[in-house]
Design an enzyme around this catalytic site. Sequence first.
Site, PDB file in Angstrom:
ATOM      1  N   ARG A 191       0.832  -1.207   0.000  1.00 46.53           N
ATOM      2  CA  ARG A 191       0.000   0.000   0.000  1.00 46.53           C
ATOM      3  C   ARG A 191       0.867   1.259   0.000  1.00 46.53           C
ATOM      4  O   ARG A 191       2.063   1.205   0.289  1.00 46.53           O
ATOM      5  CB  ARG A 191      -0.875   0.011   1.267  1.00 46.53           C
ATOM      6  CG  ARG A 191      -1.663  -1.271   1.484  1.00 46.53           C
ATOM      7  CD  ARG A 191      -1.912  -1.527   2.971  1.00 46.53           C
ATOM      8  NE  ARG A 191      -2.576  -2.818   3.179  1.00 46.53           N
ATOM      9  CZ  ARG A 191      -3.890  -2.962   3.323  1.00 46.53           C
ATOM     10  NH1 ARG A 191      -4.671  -1.891   3.317  1.00 46.53           N
ATOM     11  NH2 ARG A 191      -4.417  -4.153   3.488  1.00 46.53           N
ATOM     12  N   ASP A 265      -3.540   4.275   3.691  1.00 51.07           N
ATOM     13  CA  ASP A 265      -3.214   2.871   3.943  1.00 51.07           C
ATOM     14  C   ASP A 265      -4.187   1.931   3.238  1.00 51.07           C
ATOM     15  O   ASP A 265      -3.987   0.707   3.269  1.00 51.07           O
ATOM     16  CB  ASP A 265      -3.198   2.587   5.448  1.00 51.07           C
ATOM     17  CG  ASP A 265      -4.515   2.944   6.127  1.00 51.07           C
ATOM     18  OD1 ASP A 265      -4.811   4.146   6.218  1.00 51.07           O
ATOM     19  OD2 ASP A 265      -5.237   2.032   6.556  1.00 51.07           O
TER      20      ASP A 265
END
Length: 498
Positions: A191, A265
């Site tokens: 991510r 995230d």
Amino acid sequence: MAKLGGQAVDALFSGQATGCSFADLPSSFYTRVAPRSLSRPRLLHVNPAVAARLGLNDAALHSPAFLALCAGSGRLPGVEPMATVYSGHQFGVWAGQLGDGRAHLLGDVSGPQGAWEIQLKGSGRTPYSRMGDGWAVLRSSVREYLASQAMEGLGIPTTQALALVAADDTVIRETPETAAVVTRIAPSFVRFGHFEHWAHSALDQAALLDYVVTHWFPDCLAGQADHPDRAVAACLLLAEVTRRTARLMAQWQLVGFCHGVMNTDNMSILGLTLDYGPYGFMDAFQANHVCNHSDSLGRYAWNAQPAVAQWNLTRLAESLQVLGCTVPDLEAALAPFESVFLQAYHAGLAQKFGLAAWRPEDAELGDAWWALLHAQQADFTLAFRYLADVGTDEPAWLSLFADGGAARQWLDRYRLRLADDPRPQAERKAAMDRVNPLYVLRNHLAQHAIQAAQQGDASEIGRLMALLQDPYTQQTGHESYAQPPAADVPTVAVSCSS
């Protein structure tokens, strides 16, 4: 449930390589931690199409070893499960260290269709759970399982769900619920937040960059394999991630998909749709629609998603400065976002309108379309789908609008545009039906599947999965699945706990 590993699980992937490439990174990037065992786990549903990508046949999917793997008690041969660490911005605020708080990376499986990471979600506490219990409830797990298939069927890049396991364990959310685990796969679950976490360490950031570029972006090393300049590679990577993310945002907008929690995230470095929590496909269109009940300020509204993605990319860019990237070079890598987004958005909207190509003057037609849908709160999906029948079955399209006069005014403008773009009606309709879905995962449909699953009945999940695999083709006997919820159906409120 007893742990099954070694030969039992090895037989599932006979002839295929297993391992864990993420484990090649320094140990500070992850923690070895075993999933928590479930009470009386049972395989509620499995996606054969995803299983085929891993080389799993029907016999394997109904084996004790497969259930063990998906319930968290099985292990890929030679691999110990892990949870990865990352950081991120949540609702625009730096949240510091985060990580896989309820997910376990089981490892990789490499076969004829490439290499795939296998990850469990809802499999128990990790060192990154913060105050959470690490569990996922059946409600949210059904939603993620269905959503990944919905996006795959629409042709939108996404992580994919392999299996859904239910259990008897009680999990406390707003009310007591039962636990479940989703097994999901992707080429990588890296991510933006992984890069943000190492923004202070040139050595660790370089290791992460090398890992990501080597495995998924080798073109970023073109011409510099012997002595790679990491600052150059990082900017090339950022430019490609920018382009992928821009195209993904255009695809979300064109199907009325709202992610609901676009924290950094939750943004994939590969440009995949990642982490299905409080998402939603719009029914009645509102440009500022907010699908997440927890998003009180509307940060992640439908019309804000492209701008939020651009903001998130800027945070990613900032994390790369530690590698020696200059601000002008990073800005240049970010610069294509708007043009790439608009190109993909305009091309997609032209297809949905049945136009051969987008022209600059079509922007007014498009703006008027969204204004009409917003003012009339017309159904997003059906407004596009029924538009293909204009000229043969206009009443169906007009019935979506409370003010028929306003709808006819837009229709007159649309007809003028079609007159300048001649094509046989049957040909145009066929082309439009290939890009305007009839079936999307409406919240009330997901809710019906959840309620049935809570009673141990997975048949509604199966029906939805079949429709969502081919959302563009009308299926006889499933007319109700194409309709918005009836007026007396309670609105399904989803939040970050979803």
